[in-house]
Design an enzyme around this catalytic site. Sequence first.
Site, PDB file in Angstrom:
ATOM      1  N   GLY A  24       0.818  -1.213   0.000  1.00  0.00           N
ATOM      2  CA  GLY A  24       0.000   0.000   0.000  1.00  0.00           C
ATOM      3  C   GLY A  24       0.847   1.256   0.000  1.00  0.00           C
ATOM      4  O   GLY A  24       2.031   1.208  -0.337  1.00  0.00           O
ATOM      5  N   HIS A  30       4.829   2.495  -7.826  1.00  0.00           N
ATOM      6  CA  HIS A  30       3.867   1.381  -7.941  1.00  0.00           C
ATOM      7  C   HIS A  30       3.058   1.521  -9.233  1.00  0.00           C
ATOM      8  O   HIS A  30       2.737   0.523  -9.893  1.00  0.00           O
ATOM      9  CB  HIS A  30       2.901   1.378  -6.750  1.00  0.00           C
ATOM     10  CG  HIS A  30       3.569   1.174  -5.428  1.00  0.00           C
ATOM     11  ND1 HIS A  30       3.750   2.194  -4.530  1.00  0.00           N
ATOM     12  CD2 HIS A  30       4.099   0.065  -4.854  1.00  0.00           C
ATOM     13  CE1 HIS A  30       4.357   1.725  -3.450  1.00  0.00           C
ATOM     14  NE2 HIS A  30       4.581   0.441  -3.620  1.00  0.00           N
ATOM     15  N   GLU A 140      13.016  -2.583  -9.329  1.00  0.00           N
ATOM     16  CA  GLU A 140      14.478  -2.732  -9.193  1.00  0.00           C
ATOM     17  C   GLU A 140      15.009  -1.945  -8.008  1.00  0.00           C
ATOM     18  O   GLU A 140      16.139  -2.140  -7.598  1.00  0.00           O
ATOM     19  CB  GLU A 140      15.176  -2.219 -10.461  1.00  0.00           C
ATOM     20  CG  GLU A 140      15.180  -3.223 -11.575  1.00  0.00           C
ATOM     21  CD  GLU A 140      16.045  -2.783 -12.740  1.00  0.00           C
ATOM     22  OE1 GLU A 140      16.478  -1.611 -12.767  1.00  0.00           O
ATOM     23  OE2 GLU A 140      16.272  -3.612 -13.623  1.00  0.00           O
ATOM     24  N   LYS A 141      14.206  -1.045  -7.487  1.00  0.00           N
ATOM     25  CA  LYS A 141      14.666  -0.227  -6.357  1.00  0.00           C
ATOM     26  C   LYS A 141      15.081  -1.135  -5.187  1.00  0.00           C
ATOM     27  O   LYS A 141      16.085  -0.918  -4.544  1.00  0.00           O
ATOM     28  CB  LYS A 141      13.554   0.718  -5.917  1.00  0.00           C
ATOM     29  CG  LYS A 141      13.677   1.147  -4.512  1.00  0.00           C
ATOM     30  CD  LYS A 141      13.515   2.601  -4.302  1.00  0.00           C
ATOM     31  CE  LYS A 141      13.912   2.979  -2.914  1.00  0.00           C
ATOM     32  NZ  LYS A 141      13.306   2.146  -1.878  1.00  0.00           N
ATOM     33  N   GLN A 145      15.862  -7.694  -2.885  1.00  0.00           N
ATOM     34  CA  GLN A 145      14.556  -8.374  -2.811  1.00  0.00           C
ATOM     35  C   GLN A 145      14.231  -9.023  -4.153  1.00  0.00           C
ATOM     36  O   GLN A 145      13.829 -10.190  -4.219  1.00  0.00           O
ATOM     37  CB  GLN A 145      13.485  -7.352  -2.430  1.00  0.00           C
ATOM     38  CG  GLN A 145      12.058  -7.837  -2.649  1.00  0.00           C
ATOM     39  CD  GLN A 145      11.016  -6.856  -2.118  1.00  0.00           C
ATOM     40  OE1 GLN A 145      10.851  -6.725  -0.930  1.00  0.00           O
ATOM     41  NE2 GLN A 145      10.286  -6.195  -3.000  1.00  0.00           N
ATOM     42  N   SER A 177       9.855   6.189  -2.773  1.00  0.00           N
ATOM     43  CA  SER A 177       9.668   5.181  -1.736  1.00  0.00           C
ATOM     44  C   SER A 177       8.588   5.693  -0.793  1.00  0.00           C
ATOM     45  O   SER A 177       8.473   6.908  -0.568  1.00  0.00           O
ATOM     46  CB  SER A 177      10.985   5.012  -0.959  1.00  0.00           C
ATOM     47  OG  SER A 177      10.743   4.469   0.305  1.00  0.00           O
TER      48      SER A 177
HETATM   49  O1  PAF Z   1       8.344  -4.429  -1.855  1.00  0.00           O
HETATM   50  C1  PAF Z   1       7.338  -4.518  -1.106  1.00  0.00           C
HETATM   51  O2  PAF Z   1       6.482  -3.638  -1.064  1.00  0.00           O
HETATM   52  C2  PAF Z   1       7.187  -5.750  -0.224  1.00  0.00           C
HETATM   53  O3  PAF Z   1       8.410  -6.196   0.241  1.00  0.00           O
HETATM   54  C3  PAF Z   1       6.404  -6.876  -0.918  1.00  0.00           C
HETATM   55  C4  PAF Z   1       7.143  -7.417  -2.120  1.00  0.00           C
HETATM   56  C5  PAF Z   1       5.031  -6.383  -1.319  1.00  0.00           C
HETATM   57  C6  PAF Z   1       6.212  -8.036   0.071  1.00  0.00           C
HETATM   58  O4  PAF Z   1       5.507  -7.659   1.194  1.00  0.00           O
END
Ligand code: PAF
Length: 262
Positions: A24, A30, A140-141, A145, A177
């Site tokens: 969120g 996003h 990619e930020k 992850q 972010s």
């Molecule tokens: O990057 C994020 O926002 C979170 O780490 C994710 C991939 C949604 C997992 O909770």
Amino acid sequence: MIEIHKSAADFARQKYDVLVPTMGALHAGHESLIKIGKSSGKKVLVSIFINPLQFENKNDLENYPKSVEKDLALAESAGADGIFIPSKEEIYPGKVDEVSAGELGEIYEGKSRPSHFNGVLTVVKRLFEISSPRMAVFGEKDFQQLFLIKKMVKEYGLPIEISAAPTIRDEFGLALSSRNMFLDIDQKKSAQVLFRTLQKSSIDEMKQEIKNEPNFKLDYLEIINEESFLKADKSTRYKRGIIAGWINQVRLIDNMQVSFTS
Ligand code: PAF
């Protein structure tokens, strides 16, 4: 009209091809993930779940920004077809089957945030199980992850294509972010040091740039091999500078492809 799902049971009837997992507080970063998903011409589902397992700090979890109404509007205007807002019980019914990120989950971000990546991989795998997408989009930020999610997909043999979305930056280069909203105007100015550092052409120049910004407390700065996430050397094909640190209490990370190792 965007469809809102609260329950995993919905996905038996409703099939989505692309998943964009989020916590969120959606922003233009996003939005770009959703648009990349939508450009495949397929149905896109955005999930919003603030995953307690990936927060090693209780305060961070409690203070994580929430803006559901705004998120719905942004997701819809970016072209999402559905939004999944599950409860904690929906994601973790009973005992949690935790995924381990292994040793590569314990370095860099993982060193400063122990168990963070185990939590990320656990929730992402769960979201994959529930929504069975053919593709999922990540930014990619959060480069470590992204790397660990791709590795997990390979190791578990999941039939999901992982699409990497370029980092979206503001006009001064600051990577977007959800945490940026905790920075005041002066702190945002100081935060530009991450972008400036990543644009230098040697490690010495990078270190000097960081020294010039006393409000930034460096956690790590490294040139890594994109294919292994280990330290890059002269023979490394794809090198990436990764940086993290704090401005006041706000943790900031960034990364960029580079062409040097020292
Ligand atoms: O990057 C994020 O926002 C979170 O780490 C994710 C991939 C949604 C997992 O909770």
